[in-house]
Scaffold this active site. Structure first.
Site, PDB file in Angstrom:
ATOM      1  N   LYS A   1      -4.871  -2.084   5.400  1.00 14.41           N
ATOM      2  CA  LYS A   1      -4.191  -1.705   6.648  1.00 14.41           C
ATOM      3  C   LYS A   1      -5.029  -2.078   7.864  1.00 14.41           C
ATOM      4  CE  LYS A   1      -3.500   2.662   5.421  1.00 14.41           C
ATOM      5  NZ  LYS A   1      -3.707   2.805   3.961  1.00 14.41           N
TER       6      LYS A   1
ATOM      7  N   ASP B   1       0.826  -1.206   0.000  1.00 18.34           N
ATOM      8  CA  ASP B   1       0.000   0.000   0.000  1.00 18.34           C
ATOM      9  C   ASP B   1       0.861   1.258   0.000  1.00 18.34           C
ATOM     10  OD1 ASP B   1      -2.470   1.621   0.408  1.00 18.34           O
ATOM     11  OD2 ASP B   1      -1.484   2.057   2.308  1.00 18.34           O
TER      12      ASP B   1
END
Length: 430
Positions: free
Chosen positions: A187, A161
């Site tokens: 996340k 990410d």
């Protein structure tokens, strides 16, 4: 896997296989897939979209690109809240310790501010000594000791990410709901909380400007979390004017402490209770009304503040030193006429706070913890010509006070009639 074949397929609007998406992300993290091909993939997603299955595969691949935390040894239900960001959004500093005071364990990996939205980590670091960059092991220890910890994401969590977001930021591919969902959700899933509640903000001061887009994002986030086996809900909330009275790092911490100590702050207390109650209700399988009552009680008896204070202490912070921070230089903005406050433009207030040093335009900017804007009125308030509408605070950029005060003066709209009160919560997705 031949990346060009995937790019051709996405260009033509075809659905990609989950294994191919996982291989693409794994290759990108290892450096086997170059930036130019990943940029083409991101643009293809922006233009052609992704199915629910594709989005989940992308999310899962990004989650598995790094370390995933386990809370099996934790005796309390685990939960966290994520906000898409707003102006004066200090809710996390209240919601997370409040939910912990109600019996949840709240591991919360947070972020830093960039642009007009402030970062929770930056706000907490206005408390002298507070360490918002814990190792994951220390993060887990703080949660075990006091039920809540707030620290920034480490490089071990979702490295895919971090790498992909930096690329999207410079290639015009940020505004894609599948990519946003994968970024946020990967996340939160790696963080390990079993209940996730989302605050998707909507309006001038939010990333999602329209209600339609905000609802689409909220729905996608909840669907993705549930597909991963988590309990989840989202509230779409209004972000046209700043939340509460204060915008800026130390200013927002002070206001958060007021709420945690039981003081009623317009909008902030209401939304904090609503989000904490949603977390408690889902995680503990109780009704929302019962959870709201519990949250109100924990604010009133001081236990929510006690959790916050203990978290700060365990992460090296000194609340006594915070209360003794020096005063900033102040400039007042006054009403030019009689009437009612019809509107306060959140984005204009955020721009002024940014110029005063409360935020950053690039990651290397140094934040002035004392800088910000303190509102003296809320929408709907009656004012007389000369009444103080706002106070601007600055230290390192005090020379910008005059310019910022002119900007803030344009944020206020004064009308002859009192405006109708607008709802704070626009949609609830469960």
């Amino acid at each position: 896997m031949i990346v060009k074949h995937l790019l051709d397929a996405k260009r033509e609007g075809q659905e990609l296989a989950a294994d191919d998406i996982r291989a693409l992300i794994a290759g990108y993290v290892k450096g086997e897939v170059p930036d130019y091909q990943m940029a083409a993939f991101a643009m293809g997603v922006c233009c052609r979209g992704m199915t629910t299955a594709e989005t989940f595969a992308l999310t899962d691949a990004m989650r598995l690109s790094g370390r995933c935390l386990s809370w099996e040894s934790c005796t309390q239900p685990t939960a966290d809240k994520h906000s898409t960001g707003g102006v004066g959004d200090k809710l996390s500093m209240i919601i997370q310790p409040l939910a912990a005071a109600c019996g949840l364990a709240v591991p919360s990996l947070t972020g830093r501010g960039l642009g007009h939205t402030g970062g929770t980590a930056d706000k907490l670091e206005s408390i002298p000594g507070y360490n918002a960059s814990l190792s994951l092991d220390d993060f887990q220890q703080v949660v075990a000791k006091c039920g809540v910890s707030m620290t920034v994401q480490t490089p071990e969590i979702c490295p895919a990410d971090k790498k992909l977001y930096a690329l999207r930021d410079v290639t015009g591919t940020v505004a894609s709901i599948p990519l946003i969902v994968a970024s946020i959700l990967s996340k939160k899933l790696a963080e390990g909380a079993q209940t996730i509640v989302f605050d998707v903000k909507c309006g001038r001061g939010a990333f999602m400007r329209t209600r339609e887009d905000a609802v689409a994002l909220a729905t996608a986030l909840v669907s993705g979390a549930k597909a991963a086996g988590r309990k989840s809900a989202a509230l779409v909330t209004r972000m046209d004017y700043p939340l509460g009275w204060k915008v800026g790092n130390a200013l927002e911490i002070a206001e958060s402490i007021d709420v945690l100590k039981g003081r009623e702050v317009p909008v902030v207390t209401e939304l904090s209770v609503e989000f904490a109650a949603q977390m408690v209700s889902l995680a503990m399988n109780t009704t929302l009304d019962a959870a709201r009552t519990e949250c109100r009680a924990r604010l009133a008896d001081g236990s929510a503040y006690a959790r916050f204070a203990e978290m700060v202490r365990l992460q090296g912070g000194d609340l006594a030193a915070f209360s003794a921070l020096p005063a900033a230089k102040v400039r007042e903005v006054k009403a030019p006429s009689d009437g009612f406050i019809a509107d306060i433009d959140a984005l204009v207030v955020a721009d002024a706070a940014l110029r005063l040093g409360a935020g950053r335009t690039c990651l290397t900017d140094v934040i002035d913890p004392l800088a910000g804007v303190e509102l003296c009125v809320q929408p709907g308030a009656a004012v007389k010509c000369g009444d103080v509408l706002a106070r601007l605070h600055a230290d390192t950029r005090a020379d910008c006070l005059d310019e910022a005060s002119k900007i803030v003066s344009t944020a206020f709209s004064i009308a002859s009639n009192c405006p109708e009160k607008q709802p704070l919560i626009l949609e609830r997705i469960v």
